[in-house]
Scaffold this motif. Structure first.
Motif, PDB file in Angstrom:
ATOM      1  N   LEU A 170      23.095 -20.225   2.302  1.00 62.86           N
ATOM      2  CA  LEU A 170      21.879 -19.740   1.647  1.00 62.86           C
ATOM      3  C   LEU A 170      21.912 -20.064   0.158  1.00 62.86           C
ATOM      4  CD1 LEU A 170      19.196 -18.204   1.754  1.00 62.86           C
ATOM      5  CD2 LEU A 170      20.473 -16.083   1.395  1.00 62.86           C
ATOM      6  N   ARG A 171      23.066 -19.932  -0.459  1.00 59.47           N
ATOM      7  CA  ARG A 171      23.179 -20.273  -1.883  1.00 59.47           C
ATOM      8  C   ARG A 171      22.821 -21.740  -2.121  1.00 59.47           C
ATOM      9  NH1 ARG A 171      26.015 -17.127  -5.535  1.00 59.47           N
ATOM     10  NH2 ARG A 171      26.863 -18.999  -6.509  1.00 59.47           N
ATOM     11  N   GLN A 172      23.280 -22.603  -1.207  1.00 59.01           N
ATOM     12  CA  GLN A 172      22.964 -24.022  -1.339  1.00 59.01           C
ATOM     13  C   GLN A 172      21.481 -24.269  -1.125  1.00 59.01           C
ATOM     14  OE1 GLN A 172      25.292 -26.546  -2.228  1.00 59.01           O
ATOM     15  NE2 GLN A 172      23.293 -27.480  -2.627  1.00 59.01           N
ATOM     16  N   GLN A 173      20.898 -23.577  -0.145  1.00 56.12           N
ATOM     17  CA  GLN A 173      19.465 -23.716   0.104  1.00 56.12           C
ATOM     18  C   GLN A 173      18.650 -23.241  -1.099  1.00 56.12           C
ATOM     19  OE1 GLN A 173      19.486 -21.472   3.886  1.00 56.12           O
ATOM     20  NE2 GLN A 173      18.524 -23.267   4.827  1.00 56.12           N
ATOM     21  N   ALA A 174      19.105 -22.149  -1.708  1.00 53.74           N
ATOM     22  CA  ALA A 174      18.399 -21.634  -2.890  1.00 53.74           C
ATOM     23  C   ALA A 174      18.492 -22.627  -4.043  1.00 53.74           C
ATOM     24  CB  ALA A 174      18.976 -20.280  -3.284  1.00 53.74           C
ATOM     25  N   ASP A 175      19.667 -23.215  -4.234  1.00 58.94           N
ATOM     26  CA  ASP A 175      19.835 -24.205  -5.303  1.00 58.94           C
ATOM     27  C   ASP A 175      18.932 -25.414  -5.089  1.00 58.94           C
ATOM     28  OD1 ASP A 175      21.704 -22.665  -6.591  1.00 58.94           O
ATOM     29  OD2 ASP A 175      23.439 -23.706  -5.750  1.00 58.94           O
ATOM     30  N   ASP A 176      18.793 -25.810  -3.812  1.00 61.52           N
ATOM     31  CA  ASP A 176      17.994 -26.997  -3.477  1.00 61.52           C
ATOM     32  C   ASP A 176      16.521 -26.664  -3.222  1.00 61.52           C
ATOM     33  OD1 ASP A 176      20.336 -28.412  -3.656  1.00 61.52           O
ATOM     34  OD2 ASP A 176      20.720 -28.419  -1.499  1.00 61.52           O
ATOM     35  N   GLU A 177      16.192 -25.353  -3.302  1.00 57.75           N
ATOM     36  CA  GLU A 177      14.822 -24.884  -3.072  1.00 57.75           C
ATOM     37  C   GLU A 177      14.301 -25.315  -1.706  1.00 57.75           C
ATOM     38  OE1 GLU A 177      12.407 -26.074  -6.363  1.00 57.75           O
ATOM     39  OE2 GLU A 177      13.432 -24.756  -7.770  1.00 57.75           O
ATOM     40  N   LEU A 178      15.131 -25.121  -0.683  1.00 61.00           N
ATOM     41  CA  LEU A 178      14.763 -25.475   0.686  1.00 61.00           C
ATOM     42  C   LEU A 178      14.192 -24.259   1.408  1.00 61.00           C
ATOM     43  CD1 LEU A 178      17.937 -27.551   1.676  1.00 61.00           C
ATOM     44  CD2 LEU A 178      15.722 -28.422   0.884  1.00 61.00           C
ATOM     45  N   ASP A 179      13.396 -24.503   2.432  1.00 64.96           N
ATOM     46  CA  ASP A 179      12.866 -23.417   3.247  1.00 64.96           C
ATOM     47  C   ASP A 179      14.001 -22.733   3.997  1.00 64.96           C
ATOM     48  OD1 ASP A 179      10.291 -23.946   2.462  1.00 64.96           O
ATOM     49  OD2 ASP A 179       9.823 -25.197   4.207  1.00 64.96           O
ATOM     50  N   THR A 180      13.928 -21.409   4.084  1.00 62.24           N
ATOM     51  CA  THR A 180      14.965 -20.643   4.773  1.00 62.24           C
ATOM     52  C   THR A 180      14.360 -19.378   5.345  1.00 62.24           C
ATOM     53  OG1 THR A 180      17.017 -19.393   4.466  1.00 62.24           O
ATOM     54  CG2 THR A 180      15.594 -19.618   2.553  1.00 62.24           C
ATOM     55  N   PHE A 217      15.843 -16.554   5.303  1.00 64.75           N
ATOM     56  CA  PHE A 217      16.265 -15.447   4.456  1.00 64.75           C
ATOM     57  C   PHE A 217      15.741 -15.614   3.029  1.00 64.75           C
ATOM     58  CE2 PHE A 217      20.011 -16.027   7.412  1.00 64.75           C
ATOM     59  CZ  PHE A 217      19.568 -15.076   8.311  1.00 64.75           C
ATOM     60  N   ASP A 218      15.349 -14.493   2.448  1.00 62.12           N
ATOM     61  CA  ASP A 218      14.886 -14.508   1.063  1.00 62.12           C
ATOM     62  C   ASP A 218      16.009 -14.985   0.145  1.00 62.12           C
ATOM     63  OD1 ASP A 218      14.319 -13.333  -1.676  1.00 62.12           O
ATOM     64  OD2 ASP A 218      12.496 -12.724  -0.626  1.00 62.12           O
ATOM     65  N   TYR A 219      15.660 -15.800  -0.842  1.00 60.78           N
ATOM     66  CA  TYR A 219      16.651 -16.290  -1.799  1.00 60.78           C
ATOM     67  C   TYR A 219      17.407 -15.152  -2.492  1.00 60.78           C
ATOM     68  CZ  TYR A 219      14.698 -21.069  -1.643  1.00 60.78           C
ATOM     69  OH  TYR A 219      14.293 -22.317  -1.259  1.00 60.78           O
ATOM     70  N   TYR A 220      16.826 -13.981  -2.542  1.00 61.87           N
ATOM     71  CA  TYR A 220      17.492 -12.851  -3.195  1.00 61.87           C
ATOM     72  C   TYR A 220      18.846 -12.567  -2.551  1.00 61.87           C
ATOM     73  CZ  TYR A 220      18.034  -8.351  -5.554  1.00 61.87           C
ATOM     74  OH  TYR A 220      18.496  -7.316  -6.332  1.00 61.87           O
ATOM     75  N   GLY A 221      18.966 -12.906  -1.278  1.00 59.19           N
ATOM     76  CA  GLY A 221      20.233 -12.717  -0.589  1.00 59.19           C
ATOM     77  C   GLY A 221      21.348 -13.588  -1.136  1.00 59.19           C
ATOM     78  N   ALA A 222      21.007 -14.616  -1.900  1.00 57.81           N
ATOM     79  CA  ALA A 222      22.017 -15.493  -2.490  1.00 57.81           C
ATOM     80  C   ALA A 222      22.607 -14.913  -3.775  1.00 57.81           C
ATOM     81  CB  ALA A 222      21.407 -16.873  -2.774  1.00 57.81           C
ATOM     82  N   GLU A 223      22.092 -13.756  -4.225  1.00 61.52           N
ATOM     83  CA  GLU A 223      22.579 -13.155  -5.471  1.00 61.52           C
ATOM     84  C   GLU A 223      24.026 -12.685  -5.363  1.00 61.52           C
ATOM     85  OE1 GLU A 223      21.003 -12.587  -8.495  1.00 61.52           O
ATOM     86  OE2 GLU A 223      19.438 -13.949  -7.795  1.00 61.52           O
ATOM     87  N   GLU A 256      23.906  -8.246  -1.507  1.00 65.73           N
ATOM     88  CA  GLU A 256      22.478  -8.489  -1.313  1.00 65.73           C
ATOM     89  C   GLU A 256      22.236  -9.311  -0.046  1.00 65.73           C
ATOM     90  OE1 GLU A 256      20.243  -6.959  -2.715  1.00 65.73           O
ATOM     91  OE2 GLU A 256      21.233  -6.191  -4.507  1.00 65.73           O
ATOM     92  N   PHE A 257      23.160 -10.205   0.259  1.00 57.20           N
ATOM     93  CA  PHE A 257      23.030 -11.001   1.480  1.00 57.20           C
ATOM     94  C   PHE A 257      23.036 -10.095   2.714  1.00 57.20           C
ATOM     95  CE2 PHE A 257      24.968 -13.596   4.919  1.00 57.20           C
ATOM     96  CZ  PHE A 257      23.959 -14.550   5.038  1.00 57.20           C
ATOM     97  N   PHE A 258      23.957  -9.133   2.759  1.00 55.64           N
ATOM     98  CA  PHE A 258      24.017  -8.203   3.886  1.00 55.64           C
ATOM     99  C   PHE A 258      22.719  -7.407   4.012  1.00 55.64           C
ATOM    100  CE2 PHE A 258      25.108  -3.750   5.153  1.00 55.64           C
ATOM    101  CZ  PHE A 258      25.172  -3.987   6.522  1.00 55.64           C
ATOM    102  N   ALA A 259      22.178  -6.944   2.889  1.00 59.51           N
ATOM    103  CA  ALA A 259      20.939  -6.161   2.932  1.00 59.51           C
ATOM    104  C   ALA A 259      19.760  -7.018   3.380  1.00 59.51           C
ATOM    105  CB  ALA A 259      20.661  -5.543   1.565  1.00 59.51           C
ATOM    106  N   VAL A 260      19.696  -8.256   2.906  1.00 58.90           N
ATOM    107  CA  VAL A 260      18.592  -9.151   3.267  1.00 58.90           C
ATOM    108  C   VAL A 260      18.641  -9.526   4.742  1.00 58.90           C
ATOM    109  CG1 VAL A 260      17.736 -11.516   2.957  1.00 58.90           C
ATOM    110  CG2 VAL A 260      18.148 -10.070   0.961  1.00 58.90           C
ATOM    111  N   ILE A 261      19.818  -9.860   5.262  1.00 54.88           N
ATOM    112  CA  ILE A 261      19.894 -10.246   6.673  1.00 54.88           C
ATOM    113  C   ILE A 261      19.655  -9.040   7.585  1.00 54.88           C
ATOM    114  CG2 ILE A 261      21.380 -12.237   6.214  1.00 54.88           C
ATOM    115  CD1 ILE A 261      23.744 -10.620   7.288  1.00 54.88           C
ATOM    116  N   THR A 262      19.950  -7.833   7.093  1.00 55.45           N
ATOM    117  CA  THR A 262      19.634  -6.635   7.880  1.00 55.45           C
ATOM    118  C   THR A 262      18.121  -6.478   8.021  1.00 55.45           C
ATOM    119  OG1 THR A 262      21.684  -5.474   7.318  1.00 55.45           O
ATOM    120  CG2 THR A 262      19.803  -4.117   7.941  1.00 55.45           C
ATOM    121  N   GLU A 263      17.387  -6.729   6.951  1.00 53.57           N
ATOM    122  CA  GLU A 263      15.925  -6.696   7.036  1.00 53.57           C
ATOM    123  C   GLU A 263      15.432  -7.653   8.119  1.00 53.57           C
ATOM    124  OE1 GLU A 263      13.691  -6.589   3.092  1.00 53.57           O
ATOM    125  OE2 GLU A 263      15.666  -7.312   2.443  1.00 53.57           O
ATOM    126  N   VAL A 264      15.931  -8.882   8.095  1.00 55.10           N
ATOM    127  CA  VAL A 264      15.476  -9.907   9.039  1.00 55.10           C
ATOM    128  C   VAL A 264      15.915  -9.567  10.460  1.00 55.10           C
ATOM    129  CG1 VAL A 264      15.604 -12.364   9.632  1.00 55.10           C
ATOM    130  CG2 VAL A 264      15.449 -11.664   7.238  1.00 55.10           C
TER     131      VAL A 264
END
Length: 273
Positions: free
Chosen positions: A212-222, A224-230, A234-242
């Motif tokens: 996800l961090r790489q996707q956020a850096d490259d601005e690719l569709d994902t 998971f919200d980019y916020y999960g890359a913080e 935050e990644f655990f909280a974001v993937i729990t939402e999904v």
């Protein structure tokens, strides 16, 4: 005589310490099993359409957990907001989704839920690459604090409940943080059922977090919200939402990650829709 009084008081204190967990468990069973208020049920059906998708046994569990949660946690209105049963029920329903099918201590560190009418402003600090510290104001819809408090925007809480399925839910997000914080600082690794579960958890979440961090850096569709890359937390909280909101998509695109969350939460939202 004084020694006898002191000894007696010590014995009473010891008896209280030993008996307290049993009293708490008795009180929780009593709250869990009492009839669910009809007014609350109407709020639940109106505010949280996700409730109708749950199997009947999980609906019953959710109602029981909500009664314990609402009795034990204090809701505080901020910015002149008056707390109502509408708010308590809507927030509790979403928070207690994370407790289904699992032995729970009902977010033991949490004491208060602070509720603002809408997004609230907090002061934050940031250190840039040169080491310069700067302060700025940020508008947030939720925060989970390690001192026994969760802060929520009521506007976002009701919107996320109403539009379930878009992968975003501030209540689920912040209460995932609370699970993560039960052991101390949030690290993205909540308390798992067995010690041997931590290695596959770390491998699966670590690989997906790096991706996800790489996707956020490259601005690719994902998904998971980019916020999960913080951070891992935050990644655990974001993937729990999904996991709860878009289980079909997550299971198809991230099967091992889905399996890890399914094992942790002990539910399979895939079949609820």
């Amino acid at each position: 005589m004084a020694m006898l009084i002191v000894a007696g008081l010590c014995l009473l204190f010891l008896a209280w310490l030993i008996g307290k967990p049993y009293f708490i468990e008795w009180q929780r069973r009593r709250l869990y099993n009492r009839p669910f208020p009809q007014a609350w049920l109407e709020i639940l059906r109106r505010r949280v359409p996700y409730y109708r998708l749950l199997p009947t046994d999980l609906q019953a569990q959710l109602r029981g957990h909500m009664q314990v949660f609402i009795a034990e946690k204090t809701f505080v209105g901020c910015a002149d907001l008056h707390i109502t049963d509408d708010m308590r029920v809507t927030i509790a329903a979403q928070a207690c989704l994370l407790l289904l099918n699992r032995k729970t201590d009902y977010y033991p560190k949490l004491e208060r839920i602070l509720v603002y009418p809408g997004a609230f402003r907090v002061k934050k600090q940031e250190v840039d690459e040169a080491g310069v510290l700067s302060e700025y104001l940020d508008d947030l819809s939720g925060e989970s604090w390690g001192d026994g408090q969760v802060v929520l925007s009521w506007e976002d809480a009701i919107d996320d409940a109403r539009f379930f399925g878009d992968g975003r839910n501030v209540v689920i997000h912040e209460f995932a943080h609370q699970l993560d914080q039960e052991k101390g600082a949030a690290t993205g690794a909540p308390i798992l059922a067995r010690a041997e579960h931590y290695q596959p958890w770390s491998e699966a979440l670590g690989a997906e977090y790096a991706h996800l961090r790489q996707q956020a850096d490259d601005e690719l569709d994902t998904l998971f919200d980019y916020y999960g890359a913080e951070s891992p937390a935050e990644f655990f909280a974001v993937i729990t939402e999904v996991f709860f909101e878009q289980p079909q998509e997550m299971a198809a695109m991230h099967p091992e990650l889905y399996r890890q969350l399914q094992s942790f939460y002990r539910v399979d939202p895939f079949g609820w829709r």
